[in-house]
Each structure stands twice: as structure tokens, then as C-alpha cells.
Design an enzyme around this catalytic site. Sequence first.
Site, mmCIF file in Angstrom:
data_model
loop_
_atom_site.group_PDB
_atom_site.id
_atom_site.type_symbol
_atom_site.label_atom_id
_atom_site.label_comp_id
_atom_site.label_asym_id
_atom_site.label_seq_id
_atom_site.Cartn_x
_atom_site.Cartn_y
_atom_site.Cartn_z
ATOM 1 N N LYS A 44 0.833 -1.199 0.000
ATOM 2 C CA LYS A 44 0.000 0.000 0.000
ATOM 3 C C LYS A 44 0.873 1.256 0.000
ATOM 4 O O LYS A 44 0.664 2.161 -0.806
ATOM 5 C CB LYS A 44 -0.912 -0.024 1.230
ATOM 6 C CG LYS A 44 -2.096 0.890 1.143
ATOM 7 C CD LYS A 44 -2.981 0.769 2.394
ATOM 8 C CE LYS A 44 -3.802 -0.493 2.405
ATOM 9 N NZ LYS A 44 -4.400 -0.780 3.719
ATOM 10 N N ARG A 99 -3.247 3.140 8.604
ATOM 11 C CA ARG A 99 -3.599 1.998 7.752
ATOM 12 C C ARG A 99 -2.508 0.942 7.751
ATOM 13 O O ARG A 99 -1.325 1.252 7.658
ATOM 14 C CB ARG A 99 -3.800 2.471 6.301
ATOM 15 C CG ARG A 99 -4.577 3.742 6.161
ATOM 16 C CD ARG A 99 -4.591 4.239 4.719
ATOM 17 N NE ARG A 99 -5.315 3.354 3.830
ATOM 18 C CZ ARG A 99 -5.371 3.536 2.504
ATOM 19 N NH1 ARG A 99 -4.699 4.535 1.936
ATOM 20 N NH2 ARG A 99 -6.061 2.698 1.763
ATOM 21 N N GLY A 149 -8.355 -6.773 4.003
ATOM 22 C CA GLY A 149 -9.239 -6.831 5.164
ATOM 23 C C GLY A 149 -8.721 -7.662 6.324
ATOM 24 O O GLY A 149 -9.411 -7.836 7.321
ATOM 25 N N MET A 171 -5.970 -7.105 8.172
ATOM 26 C CA MET A 171 -5.404 -6.332 9.276
ATOM 27 C C MET A 171 -6.249 -5.088 9.487
ATOM 28 O O MET A 171 -7.279 -4.929 8.878
ATOM 29 C CB MET A 171 -3.958 -6.005 8.975
ATOM 30 C CG MET A 171 -3.066 -7.218 9.157
ATOM 31 S SD MET A 171 -1.378 -6.846 8.790
ATOM 32 C CE MET A 171 -1.487 -6.455 7.083
ATOM 33 N N ARG A 196 -3.407 -1.377 -6.369
ATOM 34 C CA ARG A 196 -2.608 -2.599 -6.252
ATOM 35 C C ARG A 196 -3.016 -3.512 -7.395
ATOM 36 O O ARG A 196 -4.083 -3.338 -7.984
ATOM 37 C CB ARG A 196 -2.850 -3.291 -4.911
ATOM 38 C CG ARG A 196 -4.296 -3.746 -4.752
ATOM 39 C CD ARG A 196 -4.519 -4.428 -3.400
ATOM 40 N NE ARG A 196 -5.950 -4.497 -3.124
ATOM 41 C CZ ARG A 196 -6.492 -4.508 -1.920
ATOM 42 N NH1 ARG A 196 -5.731 -4.417 -0.859
ATOM 43 N NH2 ARG A 196 -7.784 -4.591 -1.751
ATOM 44 N N HIS A 246 -14.199 -7.060 0.747
ATOM 45 C CA HIS A 246 -12.970 -7.803 1.011
ATOM 46 C C HIS A 246 -13.161 -9.303 0.884
ATOM 47 O O HIS A 246 -12.342 -10.009 0.315
ATOM 48 C CB HIS A 246 -12.484 -7.508 2.432
ATOM 49 C CG HIS A 246 -11.733 -6.216 2.507
ATOM 50 N ND1 HIS A 246 -11.896 -5.337 3.529
ATOM 51 C CD2 HIS A 246 -10.820 -5.680 1.687
ATOM 52 C CE1 HIS A 246 -11.106 -4.301 3.342
ATOM 53 N NE2 HIS A 246 -10.440 -4.488 2.223
ATOM 54 N N SER A 283 13.412 -43.022 -13.022
ATOM 55 C CA SER A 283 12.182 -42.279 -12.736
ATOM 56 C C SER A 283 12.068 -42.192 -11.228
ATOM 57 O O SER A 283 12.004 -43.208 -10.527
ATOM 58 C CB SER A 283 10.978 -43.010 -13.329
ATOM 59 O OG SER A 283 9.804 -42.343 -12.923
ATOM 60 N N CYS A 304 7.769 -39.616 -11.206
ATOM 61 C CA CYS A 304 6.422 -40.155 -11.387
ATOM 62 C C CYS A 304 5.616 -40.141 -10.105
ATOM 63 O O CYS A 304 4.523 -40.669 -10.042
ATOM 64 C CB CYS A 304 6.471 -41.556 -11.987
ATOM 65 S SG CYS A 304 7.265 -42.759 -10.912
ATOM 66 N N TYR A 324 11.609 -34.858 -17.807
ATOM 67 C CA TYR A 324 10.145 -34.755 -17.794
ATOM 68 C C TYR A 324 9.589 -34.925 -16.390
ATOM 69 O O TYR A 324 10.262 -35.424 -15.488
ATOM 70 C CB TYR A 324 9.515 -35.811 -18.723
ATOM 71 C CG TYR A 324 9.666 -37.230 -18.222
ATOM 72 C CD1 TYR A 324 8.722 -37.779 -17.339
ATOM 73 C CD2 TYR A 324 10.753 -38.018 -18.601
ATOM 74 C CE1 TYR A 324 8.871 -39.071 -16.856
ATOM 75 C CE2 TYR A 324 10.895 -39.319 -18.116
ATOM 76 C CZ TYR A 324 9.957 -39.834 -17.241
ATOM 77 O OH TYR A 324 10.086 -41.101 -16.755
HETATM 78 P P1 ADP Z 1 -7.723 -2.337 3.750
HETATM 79 O O1 ADP Z 1 -6.327 -2.675 3.420
HETATM 80 O O2 ADP Z 1 -8.353 -3.232 4.720
HETATM 81 O O3 ADP Z 1 -8.523 -2.036 2.521
HETATM 82 P P2 ADP Z 1 -7.408 0.465 4.031
HETATM 83 O O4 ADP Z 1 -6.242 0.991 4.770
HETATM 84 O O5 ADP Z 1 -7.294 0.475 2.560
HETATM 85 O O6 ADP Z 1 -7.702 -0.984 4.561
HETATM 86 O O7 ADP Z 1 -8.655 1.312 4.524
HETATM 87 C C1 ADP Z 1 -9.989 0.898 4.579
HETATM 88 C C2 ADP Z 1 -10.898 1.925 3.902
HETATM 89 O O8 ADP Z 1 -10.695 3.235 4.390
HETATM 90 C C3 ADP Z 1 -10.628 1.992 2.414
HETATM 91 O O9 ADP Z 1 -11.828 2.114 1.714
HETATM 92 C C4 ADP Z 1 -9.823 3.242 2.266
HETATM 93 O O10 ADP Z 1 -9.982 3.806 1.000
HETATM 94 C C5 ADP Z 1 -10.392 4.148 3.365
HETATM 95 N N1 ADP Z 1 -9.369 5.101 3.775
HETATM 96 C C6 ADP Z 1 -8.147 4.812 4.252
HETATM 97 N N2 ADP Z 1 -7.429 5.937 4.480
HETATM 98 C C7 ADP Z 1 -8.216 6.964 4.127
HETATM 99 C C8 ADP Z 1 -8.044 8.386 4.110
HETATM 100 N N3 ADP Z 1 -6.895 8.954 4.473
HETATM 101 N N4 ADP Z 1 -9.061 9.150 3.691
HETATM 102 C C9 ADP Z 1 -10.227 8.571 3.317
HETATM 103 N N5 ADP Z 1 -10.462 7.256 3.304
HETATM 104 C C10 ADP Z 1 -9.469 6.445 3.703
HETATM 105 MG MG MG Z 2 -7.791 -0.966 1.053
#
Ligand code: ADP
Ligand code: MG
Length: 907
Positions: free
Chosen positions: A28, A98, A107, A109, A365, A483, A795, A862, A882
Site C-alpha cells: 500500500k 492503515r 481486510g 489487518m 494494487r 474484502h 524415474s 512419477c 520430464y
Molecule cells: P484495507 O487494506 O483493509 O482495505 P485500508 O487501509 O485500505 O484498509 O482502509 C480501509 C478503507 O478506508 C478503504 O476504503 C480506504 O480507502 C479508506 N481510507 C483509508 N485511508 C483513508 C483516508 N486517508 N481518507 C479517506 N479514506 C481512507
Molecule cells: Mg484498502
Amino acid sequence: MSDSKYVYSFGGGTAEGRTDMKNLLGGKGANLAEMANLGIPVPAGFTITTEVCTYYYEHDQTYPAQLEADVMAALKKVEEIMGTRFGDAENPLLVSVRSGARSSMPGMMETVLNVGLCSKTIPGLIAKTGNGRFVYDAYRRLIMMYSDVVMEKAAGIEPAEGQGIRQQLDRMLSEVKKSKGYASDADLSEDDLKVLVERFKKRVHEVLGTEFPDDAVEQLWGGIGAVFGSWNGRRAVSYRRIEGIPDEWGTAVNVQSMVFGNMGDTSATGVAFTRNPATGDNRFYGEWLPNAQGEDVVAGIRTPNPLNEDTKNDQNEHLPSLQTAMADVYTQLAGIRDRLEQHYADMQDIEFTIQEGRLWMLQTRVGKRTGTAALNMAMDMLAEKMIDGRAAVLRVKPSQLDELLHPVVDPAAEKTTKALAKGLPAGPGGASGQVVFNADDAVAWTKAGKTVILVREETNPEDVEGMRAAVGILTGRGGMTSHAALVARGWGKCCIVGAGALDIDVVAKTIKVDGQQINEGDILTLNGTRGLVYAGELPMIDATENPRFVDFMKLADDIRVMKVRTNADSPDDARTAIEFGAEGIGLFRTEHMFYGIGSEQPLFILRKMIMSGSEAERRAALDELFPFVKKDIKATLEVMSGRPVTIRLLDPPLHEFVPNRSEERARLAKALGIDLDELNRRADDLHEANPMMGHRGVRLGVTFPEITEMQIRAILESAAELTKEGKKVLPEIMVPVVGMKAELDNQLKIAKKVYDEVCKAQGVDAVEHLYGTMIEIPRAALTAGEIAKTAQFFSFGTNDLTQMTFGFSRDDIGGFMPDYLDRKVIPADPFQILDRDSVGELVKLGIERGRATRPGLKVGICGEHGGEPSSVEFCHMVGMDYVSCSPFRVPIARLAAAHAQINHPRG
Ligand code: ADP
Ligand code: MG
Ligand code: MG
């Protein structure tokens, strides 16, 4: 000590990180940096590296000394870019905290939004935005997320089922909505929210025993600690185990200034894929919610709106698309879609938020996709010249082919069956199973040997283990981009979400629909490709071979250098395998004809042979058996028309064929002209304490040469006759369970004698064939140099080789292997994934020593490993000619061999 850089900033058009720094910044963080560098609008922020996570766990959950100062300095930069200040009474900055691992774990973590809201900053934000409703909505979200993630989960509190703080607050929210008659969260007024947040804080204090923190900086560090802590949360650990992600990797933490999708009707949030992740169609695909924050979409709480006309389906067609509701923003987003796809040359999964008409990107991603989508996208992008052939081949994982060739619900049966409900086709293929209503039951029932469909109200990453165990997943709510849908798709698991017609009650364990009721244990069938749910069990058929698949496999075949054969025991198997692309048979088991359909007569004769008391009796029985053995061998050689066919001489211990039923014993005694007592005595004589290491394989051939003689005659006669008919054949005679060269020499003498006899009788000068051995005993691998003096090919029988290397009886691993895996005593079941450190070493050494004696010695495998991608890669790396595997795994092995050649090129 402070030469490490622990914090990387991004925003304002530049960034310190890049996309290739995923190991350090997590996926991320690396991609946020990359987007910032590309000039795409990203809210400013910073990433705390995965090294800090590692440090944190190595140092009793503490941070490096310099971290606090580094974080505060980075926060200052964010404040400068945004023109706001964290914790400030007049002009406050809010941030999200995040998680973000190297490889995405959707989803699994934690993330906390709106960090920095407290009694000091609330009035300022209201004054600044003039939008009290928005501020209280953000605050109630902060309380919900923070109390759950930081105060409960990270504190190690384990509430009873349904009593988690988040669930309690959710229920309080629902009650308010219900009492006021509101349909959605967006209907809550400022006053409603103001009252609610006070009650929330009170409940948090009551339940968790601490006050909700009313200080911005305290909240920030609480969030950071909780994200690091969530690396070892239950969900994350389960997901890592399933996906094979190492525990040592750790997560990064991203702190990013908030942008708000919940500021009113010109604000929104959404998730999109640059192409359709279920089908691969080159169309922008996504979902959005007006006046909402990001987690509303990804948590699958509401069924979201369609992004554009292409994304409309039965559930959302009445809802406005972003394309029509905010045409300008949509156009800008579509432009970013194109740029990101060109830049990454792959399908992207993106998150965005619109704050008062202004677009912000929050994540990109490489998107998870079904096997079908992976194939279609790879071939499309190749045609679009976005990627080359090798990249296209790497885009489909060998395991995804499994899914491509997987069963689907028989369309004929679907025509005559009325669907119970329609939902969104979140994961492909068909599945039938018994209904269960929670993840624990899904795991327990599956362990008990049942096939289950996991039914939930909404998709939830907490259910990851149950989702994994179930053959199919069905939910009443949630969208395609939630997620859980993402995770199911990544596994190629059949999944339907948002089947709104179903009234699902997970507590009562019932589904009500259309006046019918479905209970726990009842059977449902899901068509995950179309989103249809049926009562009862519908038949499945194999997915039809599509021309794109053929083209794709051709690309792979052009790249790979290792051949792929199949294990087949009958002409029918051989035909199927050729359709799957097999280039020979690596293992034809002669004993096959004594099992299953049509085995009655040959089995009876075999039993006579086993129970013979003298060589003369035995020879008489073998003469009777001969035509059966020859018939199968000849027909198979013919089907394979010139492709090599490795025929293994009789392998199992004889006592396996001794009948236990008394009528059968009586019949056998009569046929042999002996009385039952004598037969029982002979049967007792055959008993062995440890048959797997007993009188079997070559040992039978040494003690009963006439058995070997009969088999070799059947092989060579078949070959001679077919050759005379003008057909091409290539039999390879393989002696099993060899540990010593002398055993092989002993059998070769018999083979030579038979060979001369056959040539003479058939009136031919030669019968083309090879004489070789299986290497499945450690001694054979170690003395391969000697053995190769006699053997023309090796084999590797890695099933037995694994048994004997580990000293694990394959039939008895059930008693301890699950514990070994759970406790990480062993990283993977060595019968599934070849253990490179031990069995692999023996294989390597065997090949080296064998080829030192006989350069160019033909070598294959095999064992069942021959169809498992990581093992196939290993076979490639040690120079095998093979691999051989079951017919249905042949395409997987072909693709795995191509990947191996791309990743580890070999001349
Ligand atoms: P995950 O990896 O579980 O998707 P994220 O870190 O991407 O968790 O965050 C979960 C939600 O919160 C996502 O929809 C993301 O776009 C939103 N979000 C995260 N950071 C911000 C931010 N700075 N402003 C607005 N929305 C955010
Ligand atoms: Mg996300
Ligand atoms: Mg064996």
C-alpha cells in the site's frame, strides 16, 4: 544507531518511496508513493516501514528510539502540505492509520479512520466545514473503529461471540435507525449522531473499562500500535498460513491525511477494478457509495451503487451510477484508470474518495482475479501489446488452471430448475453442499468429511478459515468489491454475495425465501459464475475447453523445456491425458487391472497365481493371466502412438491381493484343487508385519522370476506386433523398489532371455525399448552411479522416497501431520510439496551420480509431486527431462514448467 530510515513521506506531487520498495514500505505504502510520483492526487502522508514491525516484535513490542521524532517530523510535512495541524483547535488535521503488508491481505489487518478527532478539535472542524453532521458522523466512526481495533483487539480482549464492542455499537446504531424509521446510515441527523457518540463513549467505558482517548497524539500512537499488533491477529495469521506468506515479513503502517467521502451529496467513496476481475472483460468495473466513508464499501455492509453502466446488475440497476451522478469526476477517474493500467501494465484494484466534488486516490494494487479473468486479461494485454508472451504466461498461476478446468453447474439442469435467489457472481464455478451458518461450523463439518456451503448475512474477513473450508460462500448483503468477495475470488472459490431475496438468520440457522425455509444441513447449489442459488443438488459438468486456453497453453509450451507425461493405467486414461497435452506416460501400473471395473477375472487368476504352491502351478496361472496383461499394455502403447510409455513391473506386496471373504477363499481353493485349510495356511504364510517394506517390487521378481518373465513378454510382444503393423511404439520397462544394482542385473538377465525369444518368435531383428528403474529408496539414490551402469533411465518415485526419507508412513500421517503443520514443526506436507532439503537433495545427487556414469541419462519423476507447481519447478532446476502426473494435472504441470523456465532459465 540512527542510520536506518524508518519513515517515508509522500504527497504534494512527490514521494520518498517507489513501487519497487514493497518489501520495506508494504504494497500500500509503495504504491501510494508511486501514485504521488506520477502526479495522481493522493492525500499526503507517510509510511512507517516493515522494519519497524520486525523491530517491534523482536523488542517486546517497543519501537526504535528515533521513531517518535521521525513520525512527528513526517507529520509536520503533512501539515505543511495540507495547511492544517494535527490536534489543532482551529484548523485540525485528521489522519487514517492503515496497515499494509508486502503482499496484499485484503481486510485481514486493521485500519482506523478519522484519527485526531477529540473534544479539542471537534468545534474547529465544525466551524471550518460548517457541517456538524459530517463531523459527528466521522466521530462515531472513529469511536467504532478505534474501540474495536485499538482498545479491544490490540489489547488482547476476547469478547464472547456477538459481544465485541464493535457489534454492540453497531446494534446501538441500528436501534436508533429503527426507532426513527431510517433506511440508511446517511439518514442520521446531526442531533442523532451527537446523542449517539455520547452513548457510544459511555458504552466503551463500561465494556472495556477505559475512557475513550480524548487526545489526538494518544490516538495516533494507539492506532500505530494496533496496526502493528494486527499483524499477529487471528485473521491475519490464518490468511498468511493459507497463502503461504512468511510470518517474518511484518506490516508497514501508513499514516495519511483524511479526505472525506461523507461530507454530503457531492462526496462519495468507491472501489474499482480497471478490468472486470471475474470475467477479465476490458471494462472499468466498480462500486461506490454517496456520502460515505471507504470502509462502508469494502466491509460489505451495504450493497453499493454501480460505478458505470457496464457495472449494472440486478441488485444495483435502480441506483445511480457515478458516470451519471458525477460525470466530470467519473471522466477524471477513467483517465486515472488508463494511466495506472499503462503504468503498471496490469489490472489494478483501486480505492478512491470524492470530497466535495474533488477526486482523491487512496490505493492501487494489482487486482486479484479469477482464473478465467487471469487468462482473458493475459491474452487481451498480449494482443494490446501491453505485455509480451512471457509476461502473459506468468500472469496465470498454475493453481488457477485447476479452477479453469473446474466443474460448473450443468446448464441443462439449470434450465429446468428454478433458482431460489439471485446474487452477485463474486467467485466462479459451481458448488453443492450442506448449509452451515458460521465459520467454525464450516471448519468442523468439513473436518468431519462433509461438504459445506457457508451462509452469512454479510461478507466478513473474520470468516476467513470458514471460507477456506467451505466449497462455496453465500451472503445476503455486500458487493463484488467487498474484502471477502476479493479473497474468495483470489482462491477461485465459488462465491455469491448480495443475494438480497434471502432472509438469512444466522442465530436461528435458517434461510427464508419465497415462503420456503432452508435449515442447517440442507443442500444448496451455487452457480458462482452467474450468481444463482438453487435448492438441492444440481449436477456439475467440466468447464468446456475454450480456444483462448488452447492459445495460452501454446505460449507456455513454446517456452518450457521439460516434457510433461501422465500417469495412466488404461487406454482410456491415456486418451484423456493426450487431450490434456501429455507427451508420454511416465507411469503405467500393471497392477491396475486387478482393481475396479472388469477386474474380477484377472484378479481371480492373479489370486490363483499368488496362492500357487509350486513353480509349475504358478506358471500355469501366469499363462492364464498373460492375455489380460498384454491386452491393456498393447492397447495403451497403440493409443500413445510412438510417445514413450513407462511400464512398471508388479509393485505391491502380494498379500494385498489375498481375499479375506471365506466364500472367495473356498472358490479359490477349489480352482487350485486344494482344501480350504491348505489355502488358509498359504495365505497366513504371505502375511507380513510391514508390507510396505516387505516382499514387493523387484523382490517379487527375484524370488519368482516367472512373474517378471510374463510381464516383459507381454510388453515386448505387444511392441513387436504393433511395429509389424506399421505403428510406432516406445515402451520403457521400469523395475520398482530397487535399492541395488545387482537387483536390476538379476532382472535384466530375464529380460534379455525373453527379448531373444520374442524376436525369434516374431521374426524381427529388434524391438525398440528401454530398460530402467524407479529411484524410490534412498540407497538407490545414493548408489545411482552404480545403478546407471545398468539402467537406461531413472524415474524418481518421490512418494516412497519421501516415506523412506522422513520415515513417515504415508497412510498414517493423519495422526500427526495436522499438528505438525499447525505448530509449524514442518512448513508443508512433504507428500504434497517435495521437500527440497532432503528428498530434493537425494534427487539431485541421484541425477548427478547417474549422469556421471551415463551422460544424457533420461530422468523423470512419477510421484504425485509431478503435478505440483513448486515441485515441478524443482524438477526443472535439477535438470529432469520430464515430469509425470495425473491426467487432470497435466496442464498445471505444463504451465508450471513454463514458469520454471522463465524464472530459472535452462539451456
Ligand atoms: P484495507 O487494506 O483493509 O482495505 P485500508 O487501509 O485500505 O484498509 O482502509 C480501509 C478503507 O478506508 C478503504 O476504503 C480506504 O480507502 C479508506 N481510507 C483509508 N485511508 C483513508 C483516508 N486517508 N481518507 C479517506 N479514506 C481512507
Ligand atoms: Mg484498502
Ligand atoms: Mg513405490
